[in-house]
Design a protein around this motif. Sequence first.
Motif, mmCIF file in Angstrom:
data_model
loop_
_atom_site.group_PDB
_atom_site.id
_atom_site.type_symbol
_atom_site.label_atom_id
_atom_site.label_comp_id
_atom_site.label_asym_id
_atom_site.label_seq_id
_atom_site.Cartn_x
_atom_site.Cartn_y
_atom_site.Cartn_z
ATOM 1 N N UNK A 37 0.855 -1.186 0.000
ATOM 2 C CA UNK A 37 0.000 0.000 0.000
ATOM 3 C C UNK A 37 0.892 1.238 0.000
ATOM 4 N N UNK A 38 0.360 2.351 -0.505
ATOM 5 C CA UNK A 38 1.162 3.569 -0.674
ATOM 6 C C UNK A 38 0.401 4.799 -0.164
ATOM 7 N N UNK A 39 0.146 4.864 1.131
ATOM 8 C CA UNK A 39 -0.613 6.010 1.655
ATOM 9 C C UNK A 39 0.256 7.266 1.743
ATOM 10 N N UNK A 40 -0.327 8.401 1.364
ATOM 11 C CA UNK A 40 0.370 9.678 1.472
ATOM 12 C C UNK A 40 -0.194 10.521 2.615
ATOM 13 N N UNK A 41 -1.239 10.008 3.252
ATOM 14 C CA UNK A 41 -1.829 10.688 4.400
ATOM 15 C C UNK A 41 -2.434 9.626 5.314
ATOM 16 N N UNK A 44 -5.495 7.995 3.873
ATOM 17 C CA UNK A 44 -5.269 7.091 2.745
ATOM 18 C C UNK A 44 -4.869 5.682 3.168
ATOM 19 N N UNK A 45 -4.502 5.476 4.419
ATOM 20 C CA UNK A 45 -4.132 4.119 4.853
ATOM 21 C C UNK A 45 -5.298 3.163 4.639
ATOM 22 N N UNK A 46 -6.462 3.535 5.159
ATOM 23 C CA UNK A 46 -7.663 2.688 5.020
ATOM 24 C C UNK A 46 -8.030 2.493 3.557
ATOM 25 N N UNK A 47 -8.015 3.579 2.797
ATOM 26 C CA UNK A 47 -8.396 3.512 1.391
ATOM 27 C C UNK A 47 -7.433 2.631 0.611
ATOM 28 N N UNK A 193 -8.329 3.677 12.681
ATOM 29 C CA UNK A 193 -8.645 4.962 13.291
ATOM 30 C C UNK A 193 -8.131 5.089 14.728
ATOM 31 N N UNK A 194 -7.935 3.980 15.389
ATOM 32 C CA UNK A 194 -7.381 3.999 16.753
ATOM 33 C C UNK A 194 -5.950 4.511 16.781
ATOM 34 N N UNK A 195 -5.276 4.429 15.655
ATOM 35 C CA UNK A 195 -3.845 4.743 15.615
ATOM 36 C C UNK A 195 -3.544 6.057 14.894
ATOM 37 N N UNK A 196 -4.594 6.722 14.444
ATOM 38 C CA UNK A 196 -4.432 7.998 13.742
ATOM 39 C C UNK A 196 -4.636 9.138 14.742
ATOM 40 N N UNK A 197 -3.687 10.045 14.856
ATOM 41 C CA UNK A 197 -3.848 11.150 15.813
ATOM 42 C C UNK A 197 -4.973 12.076 15.412
ATOM 43 N N UNK A 198 -5.596 12.690 16.400
ATOM 44 C CA UNK A 198 -6.697 13.628 16.146
ATOM 45 C C UNK A 198 -6.187 14.898 15.473
#
Length: 198
Positions: A37-41, A44-47, A193-198
């Motif tokens: 996977x190649x997330x840039x944000x 985008x990780x989930x997507x 989502x548990x690991x993504x900062x607010x």
Amino acid sequence: MSTTSTMNKYLPFVFLCSTLQLQAEPNVSISYKFYDIYPKSFKEIEKEMNDRTPILKNGVRYKGYTAWYVKWRFKWWNDGNSCKITSVSTSLDVSYTMPRIPDNFTVNPSIRKAFNNYYQVLLKHEQGHKDSGLFAARDIEKALLGLGSFNNCKTLETAANNKGHQVIKKYNQRDINYDKRTKHGRLQGVDINRFIPD
């Protein structure tokens, strides 16, 4: 609805009349298949996981997958009047299919850290499926050694393989129940989502 879940499939392979000695624990082999996977944000990780996962079951995309395969071998003693299993050997092959961010992909370290933390929780859930295979292998060994004597070895062979397949079926159901109980890992924290900062 989140698709952070796992599916699993199992296929027993049977080898008969080997000369292997009895062993107390199954021989376990673990391998990994990765999809990149190649997330840039963070979003985008989930997507990326949803778009790139190769795991599609019943129209649902899954982020992690565990396949386990149990093999059993046994030898017997025939004294002319009866046939009895004298030793059993089992092995377990486990294959995990998991997401990864390639090492050579430039990404913000905080995004990679969030993904890596998620990955560990997903892998822990998948290891719960691996345990089904391990328990199955152990139970097959115990069940086959407890079969007793048969009038002929062909009947023994059939009974042993039927018993092995019964055990596999039992642990197939364990995996189904495990996913229901954990909501495919979500109750164990398998949620990016548990690991993504607010």
